[in-house]
Design an enzyme around this catalytic site. Structure first.
Site, short mmCIF file in Angstrom:
data_model
loop_
_atom_site.label_atom_id
_atom_site.label_comp_id
_atom_site.label_asym_id
_atom_site.label_seq_id
_atom_site.Cartn_x
_atom_site.Cartn_y
_atom_site.Cartn_z
CB CYS A 101 -0.99 -0.10 1.00
SG CYS A 101 -1.84 1.34 1.48
CB CYS A 222 -7.85 -0.77 7.01
SG CYS A 222 -8.55 -0.77 5.40
#
Length: 406
Positions: A101, A222
């Protein structure tokens, strides 16, 4: 300072990025806060708290009297991070979505947005890390990309920017930044570089950021939220049932729903066993998961891994490694593990072999091996191959030299 420099700060709604923005503001910069949305929580029955995080980030910007934007990378995240994650699991590997990410979303798409769309002179994040540049030097960078020969002309003046561990060694996040590009690093400020987490919390309390101080540290991934990993991954991948097999005697111990729901070293919940068994290996052609009866079983211990093409933060291997093909340094493959002394060998295709000074537990394909020399994070490579385990070596030894056993 003349004209106030424009810095775009990535705001997550947490304490670190909130204090990063405050410190930039105190240094007299013109700061814009931007919240990134990477996962569509509507898919996930509202599990991801991105709405609340966005709200918290906005409140901080209001207190600091800063412009606030939000930007969505849901599509990019799906294609460049999440799909990659699923492919890795299907190959029997255990990926690290945080490193991917940062590489693709925060330090590529977000960085380009900050510089190109918002016209920022630099971007900033709340990571605990530092670079070899002083803030003022960050602003003297030109935006012209340079041509990239494999081994740069040694006379070229543009020195590479180096990545160093943050002052708070426990919180240091260079591990997660080990795949980012030289261009992005060149224009990034880490305001928390010299601070400890405790001090950051103190600054937040004094600034009245109580709403972000009350939040739990986000530790998990997440998009999984509070759910059990196996339930989550089986929403995306077809179950591939197979057997748990004892590494000791080849006996079938039980059944599992798919090798991708397990990682090396993890406890295997096998029905009807009163003692714990641990995953020591996987065979994705047969779907078998091999298990051993102790947490430090010799089948979990090995000292050698090979990575794919290694990503050097400075774009090139260290001079000593180019010169001799070998180098002593340190590495880790999990964020919080202690740094382990190792020897690195450079291969012709840019991959590296890493040999640890002592056998390590649960070295795992798909994880990133991150190298350090002193304080400096040199970069990382994805582990694609493992050397033999202690168990394999013991078996080989007893097979070749049976009389040694007596």
């Amino acid at each position: 300072m003349g004209v106030a420099r424009h810095v775009v700060c990535a705001m997550s709604g947490g304490v670190d990025s909130s204090v990063a923005a405050l410190l930039l503001k105190k240094r007299g910069y013109h700061v814009t806060g931007v919240f990134m949305k990477n996962w569509d929580s509507l898919d996930e029955r509202g599990v991801c708290t991105s709405e609340r995080d966005c709200d918290d980030a906005y409140k901080v910007c209001r207190v600091l009297d800063m412009p606030f934007h939000q930007v969505s990378y849901v599509k990019e995240y799906w294609h460049e991070v999440f799909s990659n994650l699923l492919r890795e699991y299907q190959k029997g590997r255990t990926p690290n979505p945080d490193i991917i990410c940062n590489k693709h979303i925060k330090f590529k798409h977000f960085y380009q947005y900050a510089v190109s769309s918002l016209g920022a002179d630099a971007m900033a994040t709340g990571h605990y890390a530092r670079t070899s540049l002083e803030d003022e030097e960050v602003f003297q960078q030109t935006h012209t990309p340079v041509p990239r020969p494999l081994f740069r002309d040694r006379l070229e003046i543009r020195n590479p920017v180096r990545l160093y561990q943050g002052a708070d060694r426990l919180k240091d996040q260079t591990f997660f930044l080990s795949q980012i590009s030289q261009d992005a690093l060149r224009q990034t400020i880490f305001p928390l570089a010299g601070l400890t987490k405790d001090f950051v919390k103190k600054i937040a309390a004094e600034a009245g950021f109580h709403h972000v101080l009350k939040k739990k540290e986000s530790m998990g991934i997440c998009f999984i939220g509070e759910r059990h990993f196996e339930d989550f991954i089986l929403e995306y991948l077809e179950p591939k049932p197979g057997h748990f097999v004892s590494i000791e005697d080849g006996k079938i111990m039980g059944k599992h729903k798919g090798w991708f729901t397990f990682t090396l070293g993890q406890r295997a919940r096998i029905g009807g066993q009163k003692d714990p068994w641990f995953v020591v290996d996987k065979d994705i052609t047969t779907g078998e998961i091999f298990v051993g009866p102790t947490t430090n079983h010799p089948a979990l211990l090995r000292d050698t891994v090979q990575t794919n093409r290694f990503h050097w933060i400075t774009e090139e291997p260290p001079a000593e490694l180019i010169r001799t093909q070998m180098m002593d340094c340190h590495f880790r493959f999990l964020h919080q593990m202690p740094l382990c002394p190792c020897t690195v060998t450079l291969n012709l295709d840019g991959s590296v072999w890493i040999t640890a000074k002592r056998p390590l537990r649960a070295l795992t394909p798909g994880q990133f091996a991150v190298l350090y020399k002193g304080d400096e994070c040199l970069g990382s490579g994805k582990i694609v191959r493992l050397g033999p385990s202690e168990h394999t070596l013991q078996k080989l030894q007893s097979h070749l030299c049976p009389h040694w056993q007596h």
